[in-house]
Design an enzyme around this catalytic site. Structure first.
Site, mmCIF file in Angstrom:
data_model
loop_
_atom_site.group_PDB
_atom_site.id
_atom_site.type_symbol
_atom_site.label_atom_id
_atom_site.label_comp_id
_atom_site.label_asym_id
_atom_site.label_seq_id
_atom_site.Cartn_x
_atom_site.Cartn_y
_atom_site.Cartn_z
ATOM 1 N N THR A 7 0.702 -1.097 0.239
ATOM 2 C CA THR A 7 -0.135 0.172 -0.155
ATOM 3 C C THR A 7 0.736 1.305 -0.007
ATOM 4 O O THR A 7 0.528 2.157 -0.638
ATOM 5 C CB THR A 7 -1.074 -0.157 1.178
ATOM 6 O OG1 THR A 7 -1.951 -1.342 1.553
ATOM 7 C CG2 THR A 7 -1.962 1.627 1.113
ATOM 8 N N TYR A 16 -7.814 1.118 -4.410
ATOM 9 C CA TYR A 16 -6.080 1.911 -4.532
ATOM 10 C C TYR A 16 -5.754 0.024 -5.753
ATOM 11 O O TYR A 16 -6.472 -1.140 -4.968
ATOM 12 C CB TYR A 16 -5.592 2.257 -3.665
ATOM 13 C CG TYR A 16 -4.921 0.659 -2.313
ATOM 14 C CD1 TYR A 16 -4.250 0.707 -2.843
ATOM 15 C CD2 TYR A 16 -6.082 1.121 -1.599
ATOM 16 C CE1 TYR A 16 -3.210 -0.877 -1.577
ATOM 17 C CE2 TYR A 16 -5.773 -0.040 -0.280
ATOM 18 C CZ TYR A 16 -4.482 -0.631 -0.341
ATOM 19 O OH TYR A 16 -3.873 -1.993 0.353
ATOM 20 N N ASP A 58 -0.200 -6.599 5.363
ATOM 21 C CA ASP A 58 -1.189 -8.197 5.245
ATOM 22 C C ASP A 58 -0.687 -8.829 5.704
ATOM 23 O O ASP A 58 -1.417 -9.998 6.114
ATOM 24 C CB ASP A 58 -1.531 -8.316 4.056
ATOM 25 C CG ASP A 58 -3.089 -7.485 3.303
ATOM 26 O OD1 ASP A 58 -3.374 -6.603 4.042
ATOM 27 O OD2 ASP A 58 -3.551 -7.554 2.057
ATOM 28 N N LYS A 113 -1.132 -7.609 12.892
ATOM 29 C CA LYS A 113 -1.982 -7.039 12.534
ATOM 30 C C LYS A 113 -3.744 -7.206 13.170
ATOM 31 O O LYS A 113 -3.775 -8.016 12.844
ATOM 32 C CB LYS A 113 -1.907 -7.009 10.751
ATOM 33 C CG LYS A 113 -3.084 -5.887 9.933
ATOM 34 C CD LYS A 113 -2.531 -5.631 8.599
ATOM 35 C CE LYS A 113 -3.458 -4.374 8.113
ATOM 36 N NZ LYS A 113 -3.625 -4.937 6.442
ATOM 37 N N GLU A 129 -5.083 -29.526 27.092
ATOM 38 C CA GLU A 129 -6.675 -30.661 26.791
ATOM 39 C C GLU A 129 -5.954 -31.625 25.590
ATOM 40 O O GLU A 129 -6.514 -33.158 25.663
ATOM 41 C CB GLU A 129 -7.222 -29.866 26.263
ATOM 42 C CG GLU A 129 -7.681 -28.675 27.303
ATOM 43 C CD GLU A 129 -9.651 -28.111 26.142
ATOM 44 O OE1 GLU A 129 -10.472 -28.357 26.173
ATOM 45 O OE2 GLU A 129 -9.494 -26.375 26.449
#
Length: 349
Positions: free
Chosen positions: A33, A46, A113, A185, A306
């Protein structure tokens, strides 16, 4: 007091005329970006990876007061398209720059990302104690109040700071400094998207200077035993997401494709739906390594909680989320397939 002022003034003069050399920082651009362009300055739509590295550098001339800056374009992609081959190329190039070409630090511009995964991969494969900083943006370069230039300036400030040396790879976004092992993120669009949910940020950049609170506890960079120098590809590892009434088909598909490992983004403390559990047990019998992580954003996936990991020869991801557990498992599998040794790697890294 007057003597110290005179010394500082002299140093400022020497730096301004380049008698005292500034840190030599290389910016490696990969797209994202921060290099994106939108049709409208107010639109959230974009196209990532459109602007080249020199344009990014030219947009922040203030960086030149901090360091001797140069750049190179490794790739120009949205980070949703980040892949193993780019990781290997990037890690090898950073090692060349820091260990052979005399650079004092590296700043990587990257899409948000998958930034946390790239940062963690580099944290385990860069062989230098010099600063390596990842920066990006949540707004494209053409957006109103684009955050990319400020993040790039802060990233260079961190890379140029002697305080950053020996801390491993960091992400610098929104003036926060976060270790690669911890960064995640947490928001799809907010400029304050990066957090260290379990540990918190470790420092900040203010007035062009990096300030730190803590040092990293986990092993990294020069302390890491993982080496990609001679690797051309990485082992195949997939992630299976857990949910109520979970289908075993995705896990079975990885088994049928003969993947080297599978990470479960399990529910709660890395738990399996019973049909998925059965496939995981069979996968281990075929020599496929299985790591239990959790879809929960915070908290550890406990060893022998567990699930009896010892009995089934599963690996507990401990404090690593699924995407970072995948990175570590891939690198671990370049060294061994022994699940006990892989569990030790998760304890150390």
């Amino acid at each position: 007091m007057k003597t110290w002022r005179n010394v500082l003034l002299l140093l400022a003069v020497l730096v301004s005329v380049n008698i005292v050399a500034k840190p030599k920082i290389r910016i490696i651009a990969t797209g994202g970006t921060i290099a994106g362009v939108s049709a409208s300055s107010t639109s959230s739509a974009y196209t990532a990876g459109q602007v080249g590295v020199q344009t990014l550098i030219d947009a922040v001339p203030q960086m030149l007061y901090l360091a001797d800056i140069s750049g190179e374009q490794l790739v120009n992609i949205g980070s949703q398209d980040m892949n193993d081959q780019v990781w290997l190329k990037l890690s090898k190039r950073i090692n060349e720059l820091l260990n052979k070409e005399g650079y004092d630090g590296v700043v990587i511009t990257h899409g948000t990302d998958t930034m946390e995964e790239t940062a963690y991969f580099l944290n385990l494969t860069v062989k230098s104690n010099k600063p390596v900083i990842l920066v990006g943006s949540m707004r494209s370069s053409t957006a109103i109040s684009a955050d990319g230039p400020g993040n790039l300036y802060a990233g260079v400030a961190a890379a140029a700071s002697p305080n950053t040396k020996g801390r491993g790879v960091l992400c610098c976004m929104n003036n926060r400094l976060i270790y690669a092992k911890d960064v995640i993120k947490v928001h799809t669009t907010d400029v304050a998207t990066f957090e260290a949910a379990n540990a918190g940020p470790v420092g900040y950049v203010y007035n062009g200077e990096a300030h730190y609170f803590t040092k990293p506890e986990a092993l990294h960079t020069t302390q890491s035993e993982f080496d990609v120098t001679n690797l051309e590809k990485l082992p195949q590892v997939g992630i299976v997401y857990g949910y109520a009434n979970c289908s075993p088909l995705p896990f079975q598909a990885f088994v049928d494709a003969k993947f080297d490992g599978v990470v479960l983004a399990g529910v709660g403390d890395g738990n399996f739906y019973h049909e998925v559990f059965d496939v995981a047990v069979k996968a281990r019998q075929k020599g496929i390594n299985v790591v239990r992580s959790s879809r929960c954003p915070t908290g550890p996936t406990c060893l022998n909680g567990e699930v009896d990991d010892e009995k089934y020869e599963f690996v507990a991801a401990l404090d690593q989320n699924p995407q970072k557990a995948r990175v570590l498992l891939m690198l671990a599998l370049t060294k061994t397939r022994d699940w006990k040794q892989i569990q030790e790697y998760f304890k150390k890294y």
